[in-house]
Enzyme design. Structure first.
Site, PDB file in Angstrom:
ATOM      1  CE  LYS A  83      -2.381 -47.933  23.888  1.00  0.00           C
ATOM      2  NZ  LYS A  83      -1.563 -47.317  22.939  1.00  0.00           N
TER       3      LYS A  83
HETATM    4  C1  E4P Z   1       1.054 -45.477  24.067  1.00  0.00           C
HETATM    5  O1  E4P Z   1       0.445 -46.619  24.200  1.00  0.00           O
HETATM    6  C2  E4P Z   1       0.662 -44.234  23.290  1.00  0.00           C
HETATM    7  O2  E4P Z   1       0.386 -44.824  22.097  1.00  0.00           O
HETATM    8  C3  E4P Z   1       1.609 -43.275  23.332  1.00  0.00           C
HETATM    9  O3  E4P Z   1       2.815 -43.460  24.030  1.00  0.00           O
HETATM   10  C4  E4P Z   1       1.006 -41.812  23.415  1.00  0.00           C
HETATM   11  O4  E4P Z   1       2.184 -40.968  23.035  1.00  0.00           O
HETATM   12  P1  E4P Z   1       1.957 -39.349  22.572  1.00  0.00           P
HETATM   13  O5  E4P Z   1       1.672 -38.622  24.018  1.00  0.00           O
HETATM   14  O6  E4P Z   1       3.414 -39.118  22.149  1.00  0.00           O
HETATM   15  O7  E4P Z   1       0.875 -39.410  21.403  1.00  0.00           O
END
Ligand code: E4P
Length: 217
Positions: A83
């Site tokens: 990522k």
């Molecule tokens: C995606 O890969 C992220 O880890 C995640 O969806 C972030 O979500 P949040 O806004 O609830 O922290």
């Protein structure tokens, strides 16, 4: 639509994997911190539970160091998906890694133009954050609609991974648009199974069944 779970907690991942409905996992540095676990160790454990992509995020901001971190992360297991943030260096890293056959999830996407750049960089997944977009006075679902349109216009293979999902309606709307994947916290995925009329129906059937005095087994 593929279902990923957005957590670094082992038990909820095991529980959802046992349903046969879990296609992958996403983590981020905040979720790793929340788990209190060692990043490499917990990622390895998750990769052994789920066959699909498991996103592990780099924390460097420059391309060279991102590549070094990715090198360590991609050795964890074959299903690790690196990522990277949606920055110039992140997309440079995306291009290099996907060119090499490594899966890449480009994260922190908040505009359709950013998603266009990620697709041009060969991203395996683009992660638009619908919940955080909503929180800031934008419409997260409109963003998904725009990205779907653009990707379809040019036949991009990059999969739209709807992230920052906060409730079951986000899942429904993403599915209506034809998003490829959604990642949600365990509680949101469990909520998808629930309906008050399902519970009421079971209660009624069981009450009537008891009156028959029969048993199947
Ligand atoms: C995606 O890969 C992220 O880890 C995640 O969806 C972030 O979500 P949040 O806004 O609830 O922290």
């Amino acid at each position: 639509m593929k279902f990923f779970v957005d957590t670094a907690e082992i038990e909820p991942i095991r529980e959802l994997a046992a349903t046969g409905l879990l296609d992958g996992v996403t983590t981020n540095p905040s979720l790793i911190a929340k788990s209190g676990r060692d990043f490499i160790e917990v990622t390895k454990e998750i990769c052994a539970i789920v066959d699909g992509p498991v996103s592990a995020e780099v924390v460097a901001l420059d391309h060279e160091t991102m590549m070094k971190e990715a090198e360590i992360l991609r050795k964890i297991a074959d299903n690790v998906c690196i990522k990277v943030p949606l920055t110039v260096d992140g997309l440079k890293t995306c291009k290099a890694l996907t060119g090499d056959g490594t899966m890449v999830n480009v994260t922190l996407c908040f505009s359709a133009n950013q998603a266009l750049l990620a697709a041009k960089a060969g991203a395996t997944f683009i992660s638009p954050f619908v919940g955080r977009h909503d929180d800031n006075g934008f419409d997260g679902i409109d963003l998904i609609e725009d990205i779907r349109l653009i990707y379809d216009n040019y036949d991009f293979a990059t999969e739209i991974l709807v992230a920052s999902v906060r409730h079951t309606n986000h899942v429904l709307q993403a599915a209506r648009i034809g998003a490829d994947v959604m990642t949600a916290p365990p509680a949101v995925i469990h909520a998808l199974f629930k309906h008050v009329l399902t519970d009421k129906g079971i209660e009624g059937f069981l009450a009537d069944w008891a009156k028959t005095g029969q048993s199947i087994l």
